[in-house]
Every structure is written in structure tokens, then in C-alpha cells.
Design a protein around this motif. Structure first.
Motif, PDB file in Angstrom:
ATOM      1  N   VAL A 156       0.841  -1.208   0.000  1.00 24.50           N
ATOM      2  CA  VAL A 156       0.000   0.000   0.000  1.00 24.50           C
ATOM      3  C   VAL A 156       0.873   1.255   0.000  1.00 24.50           C
ATOM      4  CG1 VAL A 156      -1.710   1.312   1.303  1.00 24.50           C
ATOM      5  CG2 VAL A 156      -1.921  -1.168   1.123  1.00 24.50           C
ATOM      6  N   ALA A 157       1.882   1.260   0.876  1.00 25.83           N
ATOM      7  CA  ALA A 157       2.745   2.440   0.969  1.00 25.83           C
ATOM      8  C   ALA A 157       3.506   2.669  -0.326  1.00 25.83           C
ATOM      9  CB  ALA A 157       3.715   2.269   2.136  1.00 25.83           C
ATOM     10  N   GLY A 158       4.032   1.597  -0.946  1.00 23.90           N
ATOM     11  CA  GLY A 158       4.811   1.749  -2.166  1.00 23.90           C
ATOM     12  C   GLY A 158       4.000   2.309  -3.321  1.00 23.90           C
ATOM     13  N   SER A 159       2.812   1.783  -3.528  1.00 26.65           N
ATOM     14  CA  SER A 159       1.972   2.277  -4.622  1.00 26.65           C
ATOM     15  C   SER A 159       1.507   3.703  -4.366  1.00 26.65           C
ATOM     16  CB  SER A 159       0.764   1.354  -4.810  1.00 26.65           C
ATOM     17  OG  SER A 159       1.183   0.072  -5.235  1.00 26.65           O
ATOM     18  N   THR A 160       1.260   4.040  -3.094  1.00 23.66           N
ATOM     19  CA  THR A 160       0.839   5.402  -2.774  1.00 23.66           C
ATOM     20  C   THR A 160       1.964   6.397  -3.016  1.00 23.66           C
ATOM     21  OG1 THR A 160      -0.670   4.529  -1.086  1.00 23.66           O
ATOM     22  CG2 THR A 160      -0.138   6.867  -0.987  1.00 23.66           C
ATOM     23  N   VAL A 161       3.178   6.018  -2.646  1.00 29.39           N
ATOM     24  CA  VAL A 161       4.325   6.898  -2.886  1.00 29.39           C
ATOM     25  C   VAL A 161       4.504   7.151  -4.379  1.00 29.39           C
ATOM     26  CG1 VAL A 161       6.834   7.062  -2.740  1.00 29.39           C
ATOM     27  CG2 VAL A 161       5.519   6.313  -0.757  1.00 29.39           C
ATOM     28  N   MET A 162       4.367   6.108  -5.205  1.00 24.66           N
ATOM     29  CA  MET A 162       4.511   6.284  -6.647  1.00 24.66           C
ATOM     30  C   MET A 162       3.383   7.146  -7.226  1.00 24.66           C
ATOM     31  SD  MET A 162       7.313   5.043  -7.765  1.00 24.66           S
ATOM     32  CE  MET A 162       8.049   5.638  -6.232  1.00 24.66           C
ATOM     33  N   ALA A 163       2.180   7.025  -6.657  1.00 26.15           N
ATOM     34  CA  ALA A 163       1.071   7.872  -7.099  1.00 26.15           C
ATOM     35  C   ALA A 163       1.359   9.339  -6.779  1.00 26.15           C
ATOM     36  CB  ALA A 163      -0.226   7.428  -6.446  1.00 26.15           C
TER      37      ALA A 163
END
Length: 403
Positions: free
Chosen positions: A73-80
Motif C-alpha cells: 500500500v505504501a509503495g503504490s501510494t508513494v509512486m502515485a
């Protein structure tokens, strides 16, 4: 005693993954340091933090499923968020701020559900919530793409490939569609799909930005038509030369060149040959000067050369004659058979005090003004020496020349 080697496919694949991510990390640090590219430094920091979190989780033997889901969740949010920052508009709208706030709240809610702190009733909603969260990030990404399709360069496609690839991995593992024996593999797979394409996009973006900065810098230092220096560069060189003149053991001189038959050639060849004439005149002048000399375009068919390292009046006279002769070349492939009648004003740079920028501008205008008051006694001559103190008036001394 014999040594038995056993091939472990899982360990081999992990080694390849670590090698790829380690190489990208190293290249990101090198390029970010070499070109002062902060986005690559941020990518390296993100990769390092994700790997460190996985390592700490393994050492502390934390719940692999929970840690895996939290990092996904954190990784995809950071990329967003990274995409939002890179593809942002010049003016942030209220709608964009509201969308960012909604995504932030949805991410916090999903992290709470995946952390194991939520009650069992709420945790049952984790899979539907993760799918809704994925759809929300995907819609936000597509919206940003549509808004910036005409303003963001082609590097955006690599960025989207990495972001969407990582988001797809996150969605598959959060929805329990795919399972792996070791929880860290989910994070590794997400990073493998995210990092290399995003690295390529950032390198491409950095290259385009550097080229744009270089063109902007060149526009202030290089004349776009001739490739010669601009007036600003000429004035800076004059100020530097005059400030060092008292300590220099050699002579420097200014040569201002005017094409006497410029208008006649335009009338004969046509106005469409103006750019070719500028380019040809610049090429002929450039061939006549040394590597340390500076040639600049002043305006129209008027140019200037600052020559350094000359040894007395003889070398000044020789260079002035060479400049005049260069205009008579007729073997050029660009304008074959065309002769430029160069008139050259020569001034030895031995000023009593260094020039300021304003003084250099006024001084250049005075020297160029001599062409309008070319002495009648010099009508048949192409080289004229002006004195330092008179500036705008011709000196009685003339370099001996047949041109």
C-alpha cells in the motif's frame, strides 16, 4: 570429503532481483550526483527504505502478511504521489487538492485495515477496500495523464508503466489473488516492476530538461543564425581584457567588421538569402581568427572580433588584412562566387581604466559609429585605425593595406 552444490531456484531468482535493484540504485545515485537530479535521488531513497523495511521485518520476524500488505500500500501510494508531483499543472486546482486529500484518507484507512489493529468486522472489508483503493489510484493516474498529455514529455509513458505495474502487483496480493511462500517476494516483485521503468523515465526527463536549459543558456551566449557569440558575451570579454591589459605582456585588439556591399547583395540575390549571407560571413570570419579569439555578431551585417595574444602592430595589421581578405573568398559551397567587401575598424585595447558594462556598451556604440563617418581620405581603403582617446573619430594613422 566432497562438496555438493544444490541449485535453489528461489534463491537464484532472488539474487537476480537484488542485482537488478542494486544496479538501479547505484545508477540513480551516480546520475543524481553528476547532474544534480533530485528526482533520481528520491527514487534511490524510496528503494532503500523499502528494502530496509523488508530486512527489518525479516530480522524482527514480524507478521509477514501484514508487513507485506503495508509495504504494498505504501509503495503504490508513494509512486502515485510521485506521479502527481511530476505531472502537476502550473496552478493547483481545488479539485486536484480534493482528489489528493481523498486518496490520502483512503490510503490511511486501508493501512489501518491491513495493520491488524482494526476489529474483525472491519478487517473483513480489507479486500473490497483494497480493490476500491486500487481503482481510485488508477483513475487519478489516468486523470493526470489526460490533463498533462500536451505539456509533459514522452518520458511519462515509462513512468506510467512503472506505476501501473507496481499497482497491479499490489492489487493482486492485497486481494489474495496471488500468494507466495515468503512474504517479501510480493514487495520485491512490486519493486522490480516499478523501479526500472521509472528510473528510465527520470533519466529521460533529466536529459530533456538539461537540453532545454542548455538551449536557454546558448540563446543568451550564441547567436542562433551564425553560431557566433552574442553582444553580451562580447561585452564581458571586453571588460575582462581591459581589466587585465596592464598586467598582460601581449597586445589585445578589437576589430569591428562591416559588410559594405550587404544591401547590394540582398538586392541582387533576394531577401531570402539573408540568413545564408549571415552564415557565410560568419564562417569566413571564423576561419580567419585563432582559437582564443572571440567573434560576435553585432547586428545585421556587422560583426566584431576580440583578438588576444598579439605581438605588436605587425600582428594586428596582419589579422586586419586577413579579415578583409576572408570576405573575398568565392569558393564557398554555400554562396559560391559571392564576395563580401569587409571594412574593418581596428582599436588596440590599451584603455586607461577597465570598462564597466554600461561603459562597454557606450564604447561599442561609439566605435561602430565610425562607419557612418568613414573619412573621405579612406574611401579606397578597407582598414581604419581609431585612437583610444578619440573613440568616434578616425585617427590619421592607417595600416598599410591594398584592400
Amino acid at each position: 570429503m566432497s562438496l555438493t552444490l544444490a541449485f535453489n531456484p528461489g534463491l537464484f531468482a532472488l539474487g537476480i532481483a537484488v542485482g537488478v535493484l542494486g544496479l538501479v540504485l547505484l545508477l540513480s545515485l551516480i546520475v543524481s550526483y553528476a547532474y544534480d537530479e533530485r528526482t533520481l535521488l528520491a527514487l534511490a531513497a524510496y528503494l532503500s527504505l523499502m528494502v530496509a523495511a523488508v530486512g527489518v521485518g525479516q530480522q524482527l520476524q514480524m507478521g509477514q502478511g501484514q508487513l507485506q500488505n503495508l509495504l504494498l500500500v505504501a509503495g503504490s501510494t508513494v509512486m502515485a504521489a510521485f506521479q502527481m508531483w511530476l505531472m502537476r499543472n502550473r496552478q493547483s486546482t481545488v479539485l486536484a487538492k480534493a482528489a489528493a486529500a481523498i486518496v490520502g484518507l483512503a490510503t490511511l484507512g486501508l493501512l489501518w485495515l491491513e495493520s491488524g489493529w482494526a476489529p474483525p468486522v472491519a478487517m473483513a472489508l480489507a479486500i473490497p477496500a483494497s480493490l476500491a483503493w486500487t481503482a481510485m489510484l488508477l483513475m487519478l493516474s489516468v486523470t493526470l495523464l489526460l490533463q498533462s498529455r500536451d505539456t509533459v514529455g514522452p518520458w511519462k509513458w515509462w513512468l506510467l508503466l512503472g506505476h501501473w505495474g507496481g499497482l497491479a502487483v499490489s492489487a493482486l496480493f492485497l486481494a489474495d489473488v496471488v500468494e507466495v511462500p515468503q512474504g517479501y517476494w510480493a514487495v520485491v516483485m512490486m519493486l522490480l516492476l516499478q523501479i526500472p521503468p521509472i528510473y528510465l523515465s527520470l533519466v529521460w526527463r533529466s536529459r530533456l530538461l538539461n537540453e532545454s536549459r542548455l538551449r536557454s543558456y546558448s540563446a543568451n551566449t550564441t547567436d542562433p543564425l551564425t553560431g557566433l557569440a552574442t553582444v553580451n558575451v562580447l561585452l564581458e570579454r571586453l571588460m575582462r581584457v581591459t581589466s587585465r591589459a596592464p598586467q598582460s605582456g601581449t597586445t589585445s585588439a578589437l576589430f569591428v567588421i562591416d559588410v559594405l556591399n550587404w544591401q547590394g547583395l540582398l538586392n541582387e540575390l533576394g531577401a531570402e538569402f539573408n540568413e545564408k549571407m549571415l552564415l557565410e560571413a560568419a564562417m569566413r570570419l571564423r576561419r580567419s581568427i585563432g582559437d582564443n579569439d572571440l567573434a560576435a555578431r553585432l547586428s545585421g551585417g556587422r560583426f566584431a572580433v576580440v583578438a588576444q595574444g598579439l605581438k605588436g602592430d605587425e600582428e594586428i595589421a596582419a589579422l586586419a588584412t586577413r579579415l578583409v581578405v576572408s570576405g573575398l573568398r568565392i569558393d564557398s559551397p554555400l554562396l559560391s562566387g559571392v564576395e563580401f567587401k569587409f571594412r574593418v575598424i581596428v582599436l588596440e585595447l590599451r584603455l586607461k581604466q577597465p570598462l564597466t558594462l554600461l561603459a562597454a556598451q557606450t564604447w561599442m556604440e561609439s566605435v561602430s559609429g565610425v562607419f557612418k563617418k568613414w573619412p573621405s581620405s579612406h574611401r579606397s581603403r578597407s582598414i581604419l585605425v581609431v585612437s583610444e582617446d578619440l573613440m568616434g573619430r578616425a585617427n590619421d594613422t592607417e595600416i598599410d593595406s591594398d584592400y
